[in-house]
Design a protein around this motif. Structure first.
Motif, mmCIF file in Angstrom:
data_model
loop_
_atom_site.group_PDB
_atom_site.id
_atom_site.type_symbol
_atom_site.label_atom_id
_atom_site.label_comp_id
_atom_site.label_asym_id
_atom_site.label_seq_id
_atom_site.Cartn_x
_atom_site.Cartn_y
_atom_site.Cartn_z
ATOM 1 N N ASP A 69 0.974 -1.275 0.075
ATOM 2 C CA ASP A 69 -0.032 -0.046 -0.091
ATOM 3 C C ASP A 69 0.847 1.118 0.122
ATOM 4 O O ASP A 69 0.504 2.400 0.064
ATOM 5 C CB ASP A 69 -0.970 0.126 1.204
ATOM 6 C CG ASP A 69 -2.096 -1.013 1.007
ATOM 7 O OD1 ASP A 69 -2.572 -1.207 0.028
ATOM 8 O OD2 ASP A 69 -2.687 -1.531 1.946
ATOM 9 N N GLY A 70 2.074 1.007 -0.035
ATOM 10 C CA GLY A 70 3.129 2.333 -0.133
ATOM 11 C C GLY A 70 3.555 2.748 1.383
ATOM 12 O O GLY A 70 3.674 4.148 1.380
ATOM 13 N N GLU A 71 3.025 2.016 2.194
ATOM 14 C CA GLU A 71 3.269 2.325 3.960
ATOM 15 C C GLU A 71 4.266 1.787 4.428
ATOM 16 O O GLU A 71 4.544 0.679 4.325
ATOM 17 C CB GLU A 71 2.086 2.747 4.441
ATOM 18 C CG GLU A 71 0.954 3.588 3.890
ATOM 19 C CD GLU A 71 -0.226 3.328 4.766
ATOM 20 O OE1 GLU A 71 -0.430 2.957 5.795
ATOM 21 O OE2 GLU A 71 -1.305 3.624 4.013
ATOM 22 N N GLN A 72 5.104 2.499 5.316
ATOM 23 C CA GLN A 72 6.274 1.778 6.088
ATOM 24 C C GLN A 72 5.145 1.306 7.503
ATOM 25 O O GLN A 72 4.543 2.030 8.198
ATOM 26 C CB GLN A 72 7.196 2.799 6.676
ATOM 27 C CG GLN A 72 8.080 2.055 7.790
ATOM 28 C CD GLN A 72 8.773 1.144 7.419
ATOM 29 O OE1 GLN A 72 9.368 0.776 6.368
ATOM 30 N NE2 GLN A 72 8.697 -0.363 8.362
ATOM 31 N N LEU A 73 5.152 0.038 7.970
ATOM 32 C CA LEU A 73 4.711 -0.543 9.377
ATOM 33 C C LEU A 73 5.373 0.391 10.223
ATOM 34 O O LEU A 73 6.583 0.448 10.431
ATOM 35 C CB LEU A 73 4.994 -1.926 9.378
ATOM 36 C CG LEU A 73 4.288 -2.476 10.645
ATOM 37 C CD1 LEU A 73 2.698 -2.424 10.625
ATOM 38 C CD2 LEU A 73 4.888 -3.942 10.791
ATOM 39 N N GLN A 74 4.563 0.939 11.407
ATOM 40 C CA GLN A 74 5.162 1.596 12.407
ATOM 41 C C GLN A 74 4.513 0.985 13.823
ATOM 42 O O GLN A 74 3.637 0.313 13.835
ATOM 43 C CB GLN A 74 4.791 3.169 12.281
ATOM 44 C CG GLN A 74 5.049 4.032 11.047
ATOM 45 C CD GLN A 74 6.495 4.231 11.239
ATOM 46 O OE1 GLN A 74 7.171 4.222 12.252
ATOM 47 N NE2 GLN A 74 7.153 4.590 10.054
ATOM 48 N N PRO A 75 5.350 1.049 14.750
ATOM 49 C CA PRO A 75 6.736 1.902 14.717
ATOM 50 C C PRO A 75 7.889 1.252 14.371
ATOM 51 O O PRO A 75 8.045 -0.255 14.345
ATOM 52 C CB PRO A 75 6.755 2.151 16.359
ATOM 53 C CG PRO A 75 6.157 1.068 17.015
ATOM 54 C CD PRO A 75 4.975 0.774 16.209
#
Length: 196
Positions: free
Chosen positions: A183-189
Motif C-alpha cells: 500500500d506504499g506505507e511503512q509499518l510503524q513503529p
C-alpha cells in the motif's frame, strides 16, 4: 490488503542464526495465499554452519514454497520486466548485503532480484540482521531508510549490552510489513525493543 495471489520474492542471505525464525514466516506467507518465489545467495547455497547444513536449508525452503529456488544472477534478472514481482523481501538481510545494496553493488541473486523489483517501482522489504547496523554499517542503513520503494520490517537491539551495534528485525512482523509496503506505507513503529 490481502496477500492472496500476490507474487512475493523471498530472498535469503547468510545470517544463518535467524533461519529458524525465517522459515516459519515463509510458510505463513504461503498460507496467506502468496505465491512465494525463493531466491538465495551463494552463502545460503554452499555454507554449512552450527545452525544447519546448506542442503537441509535448501530442502526446507523448497518444501515450503514448492517452487524451484533461484540461485544465480541470470536466474534472478527476469524478475524485472519479464516476470515481475509484486514485492521483494530480503530476510534475513546481512550487514554485507545492506552495504552492497546501499552502494548499488549487484553481486548476488538476492540483490539482483531486489534491484529488478526497484526497477519496476515495486516495494522491497528488508528484514535486517547484523551485528554492525549501529557501527560501520550505520551509514548504509541511513542511505536505505529514506529511499523510495524500500521498507523495513521493524527492528530493535537484540542485545544492547553484549552487542551494542547489533540490530535484528522482528520476523513475526514481516507479513504485516509486506501488506503495508504493497500500500506504499511503512509499518510503524519502525523501532521496537526486544524483551530483555
Amino acid at each position: 490488503m490481502e496477500l492472496k495471489g500476490k507474487r512475493i520474492g523471498f530472498g535469503l542471505t547468510g545470517s544463518h542464526c535467524t533461519y529458524d525464525e525465517t522459515f516459519p514466516v515463509i510458510k505463513e506467507l504461503v498460507n496467506l495465499g502468496a505465491d512465494v518465489v525463493p531466491i538465495i545467495s551463494s552463502t545460503v547455497k554452499t555454507t554449512d554452519t552450527k545452525f544447519g547444513e546448506a542442503k537441509q536449508h535448501l530442502e526446507t525452503i523448497q518444501s515450503i514454497t514448492e517452487r524451484p529456488i533461484i540461485d544465480s544472477i541470470p536466474g534472478a534478472e527476469p524478475l524485472g520486466p519479464q516476470e515481475p514481482l509484486d514485492c521483494m523481501v530480503v530476510a534475513p538481510m546481512t550487514g554485507a548485503s545492506i552495504s552492497r545494496f546501499a552502494n548499488a553493488i549487484t553481486d548476488s541473486p538476492v540483490l539482483m532480484a531486489a534491484k529488478a523489483t526497484l526497477r519496476n517501482r515495486s516495494p522491497v522489504v528488508l528484514a535486517i540482521s547484523t551485528n554492525d547496523a549501529l557501527g560501520f554499517n550505520a551509514q548504509n542503513l541511513a542511505k536505505l531508510l529514506p529511499a523510495k520503494h524500500i521498507y523495513f520490517v521493524p527492528y530493535g537491539q537484540d542485545n544492547p549490552v553484549k552487542k551494542p551495534t547489533s540490530l535484528v528485525a522482528h520476523m513475526s512482523l514481516l507479513p504485516q510489513t509486506v501488506e503495508k509496503a504493497l500500500d506504499g506505507e511503512q509499518l510503524q513503529p519502525l523501532l521496537q525493543p526486544f524483551d530483555q
